[in-house]
Design a protein around this motif. Structure first.
Motif, PDB file in Angstrom:
ATOM      1  N   LEU A   1      34.597  29.076  40.168  1.00 27.62           N
ATOM      2  CA  LEU A   1      35.055  30.389  39.748  1.00 27.62           C
ATOM      3  C   LEU A   1      34.373  31.417  40.634  1.00 27.62           C
ATOM      4  CD1 LEU A   1      36.688  31.996  37.644  1.00 27.62           C
ATOM      5  CD2 LEU A   1      34.653  31.971  36.213  1.00 27.62           C
ATOM      6  N   ILE A   2      35.157  32.179  41.395  1.00 28.21           N
ATOM      7  CA  ILE A   2      34.625  33.128  42.374  1.00 28.21           C
ATOM      8  C   ILE A   2      34.503  34.524  41.781  1.00 28.21           C
ATOM      9  CG2 ILE A   2      35.055  34.229  44.609  1.00 28.21           C
ATOM     10  CD1 ILE A   2      36.551  31.621  45.379  1.00 28.21           C
ATOM     11  N   ASP A   3      35.535  34.935  41.037  1.00 28.15           N
ATOM     12  CA  ASP A   3      35.475  36.213  40.330  1.00 28.15           C
ATOM     13  C   ASP A   3      36.380  36.152  39.118  1.00 28.15           C
ATOM     14  OD1 ASP A   3      38.147  37.020  40.997  1.00 28.15           O
ATOM     15  OD2 ASP A   3      37.456  37.995  42.812  1.00 28.15           O
ATOM     16  N   ILE A   4      36.198  37.132  38.213  1.00 29.45           N
ATOM     17  CA  ILE A   4      36.966  37.144  36.968  1.00 29.45           C
ATOM     18  C   ILE A   4      37.204  38.585  36.549  1.00 29.45           C
ATOM     19  CG2 ILE A   4      34.943  37.012  35.462  1.00 29.45           C
ATOM     20  CD1 ILE A   4      36.628  35.000  33.748  1.00 29.45           C
ATOM     21  N   SER A   5      38.330  38.810  35.903  1.00 34.46           N
ATOM     22  CA  SER A   5      38.651  40.123  35.342  1.00 34.46           C
ATOM     23  C   SER A   5      39.391  39.887  34.031  1.00 34.46           C
ATOM     24  CB  SER A   5      39.517  40.938  36.305  1.00 34.46           C
ATOM     25  OG  SER A   5      40.825  40.399  36.372  1.00 34.46           O
ATOM     26  N   GLU A   6      39.757  40.955  33.355  1.00 36.17           N
ATOM     27  CA  GLU A   6      40.488  40.823  32.102  1.00 36.17           C
ATOM     28  C   GLU A   6      41.827  40.124  32.306  1.00 36.17           C
ATOM     29  OE1 GLU A   6      40.759  44.642  30.115  1.00 36.17           O
ATOM     30  OE2 GLU A   6      38.807  45.162  30.940  1.00 36.17           O
ATOM     31  N   GLY A   7      42.434  40.304  33.475  1.00 36.90           N
ATOM     32  CA  GLY A   7      43.771  39.782  33.705  1.00 36.90           C
ATOM     33  C   GLY A   7      43.864  38.515  34.517  1.00 36.90           C
ATOM     34  N   GLY A   8      42.740  38.022  35.057  1.00 40.05           N
ATOM     35  CA  GLY A   8      42.812  36.817  35.856  1.00 40.05           C
ATOM     36  C   GLY A   8      41.516  36.489  36.547  1.00 40.05           C
ATOM     37  N   CYS A   9      41.585  35.548  37.481  1.00 42.37           N
ATOM     38  CA  CYS A   9      40.382  35.142  38.202  1.00 42.37           C
ATOM     39  C   CYS A   9      40.772  34.541  39.546  1.00 42.37           C
ATOM     40  CB  CYS A   9      39.567  34.149  37.391  1.00 42.37           C
ATOM     41  SG  CYS A   9      40.405  32.590  37.044  1.00 42.37           S
ATOM     42  N   LYS A  10      39.767  34.369  40.376  1.00 43.63           N
ATOM     43  CA  LYS A  10      39.940  33.703  41.670  1.00 43.63           C
ATOM     44  C   LYS A  10      39.117  32.429  41.618  1.00 43.63           C
ATOM     45  CE  LYS A  10      39.409  36.267  45.315  1.00 43.63           C
ATOM     46  NZ  LYS A  10      38.781  36.962  46.460  1.00 43.63           N
ATOM     47  N   ILE A  11      39.736  31.318  42.043  1.00 46.11           N
ATOM     48  CA  ILE A  11      39.071  30.027  42.006  1.00 46.11           C
ATOM     49  C   ILE A  11      39.175  29.329  43.362  1.00 46.11           C
ATOM     50  CG2 ILE A  11      39.381  29.673  39.526  1.00 46.11           C
ATOM     51  CD1 ILE A  11      41.830  27.954  40.148  1.00 46.11           C
ATOM     52  N   ARG A  12      38.279  28.371  43.575  1.00 51.17           N
ATOM     53  CA  ARG A  12      38.306  27.557  44.792  1.00 51.17           C
ATOM     54  C   ARG A  12      38.254  26.092  44.360  1.00 51.17           C
ATOM     55  NH1 ARG A  12      33.614  28.767  46.978  1.00 51.17           N
ATOM     56  NH2 ARG A  12      34.394  30.602  48.002  1.00 51.17           N
TER      57      ARG A  12
ATOM     58  N   VAL B   1      33.640  39.668  26.474  1.00 52.02           N
ATOM     59  CA  VAL B   1      33.474  38.264  26.848  1.00 52.02           C
ATOM     60  C   VAL B   1      33.090  38.166  28.317  1.00 52.02           C
ATOM     61  CG1 VAL B   1      34.630  36.030  27.078  1.00 52.02           C
ATOM     62  CG2 VAL B   1      35.050  37.445  25.064  1.00 52.02           C
ATOM     63  N   ILE B   2      33.729  38.980  29.150  1.00 51.65           N
ATOM     64  CA  ILE B   2      33.393  38.983  30.573  1.00 51.65           C
ATOM     65  C   ILE B   2      31.958  39.458  30.770  1.00 51.65           C
ATOM     66  CG2 ILE B   2      33.930  40.019  32.817  1.00 51.65           C
ATOM     67  CD1 ILE B   2      36.877  40.059  31.887  1.00 51.65           C
ATOM     68  N   ASP B   3      31.553  40.502  30.052  1.00 51.82           N
ATOM     69  CA  ASP B   3      30.161  40.970  30.121  1.00 51.82           C
ATOM     70  C   ASP B   3      29.203  39.852  29.735  1.00 51.82           C
ATOM     71  OD1 ASP B   3      30.982  43.493  30.907  1.00 51.82           O
ATOM     72  OD2 ASP B   3      30.787  44.374  28.897  1.00 51.82           O
ATOM     73  N   TYR B   4      29.524  39.135  28.659  1.00 51.65           N
ATOM     74  CA  TYR B   4      28.679  38.033  28.191  1.00 51.65           C
ATOM     75  C   TYR B   4      28.544  36.959  29.270  1.00 51.65           C
ATOM     76  CZ  TYR B   4      27.417  33.751  25.742  1.00 51.65           C
ATOM     77  OH  TYR B   4      26.825  32.569  25.382  1.00 51.65           O
TER      78      TYR B   4
END
Length: 110
Positions: A32-43, A89-92
């Motif tokens: 998991l590279i980054d995350i937001s409320e609407g999605g994320c970037k993965i490798r 949840v993202i903050d956590y």
């Protein structure tokens, strides 16, 4: 349109975490590279998914919303969540990652 011109509805938060996911009913471990409320970037390994595949992920014991692979560029892919991940949840998750990064250093005792 290139990947960098896609507008974002929410701020992306950097992450560095390996998570267990499912794509096409197979277990796939992705970074998991980054995350937001609407999605994320993965490798992951090249060919692990195709655009339009549905993805489920469990991040630090928390189920992320069901997602769909929105784009793929080599080993990196964007996941669009069908629902929204709550900002708390993202903050956590980010705080938990920060705690892990600054935790005590383990050393081997000889």
């Amino acid at each position: 349109m290139n990947l960098h011109s896609i507008s974002r509805a929410s701020e992306r938060r950097p992450m560095s975490l390996t998570v267990k996911s499912r794509v096409r009913s197979r277990v796939v471990f992705v970074d998991l590279i980054d995350i937001s409320e609407g999605g994320c970037k993965i490798r992951a390994r090249a060919g692990f998914a195709e655009v339009g595949d549905r993805v489920t992920m469990k991040v630090n014991g928390i189920n992320a919303p069901l997602g769909t692979i929105a784009w793929i560029e080599g080993q990196v892919a964007g996941v669009a969540f069908e629902g929204a991940m709550h900002p708390a949840v993202i903050d956590y998750l980010c705080d938990k990652q920060d705690d892990r990064d600054t935790g005590p250093e383990l050393r081997r005792i000889v």
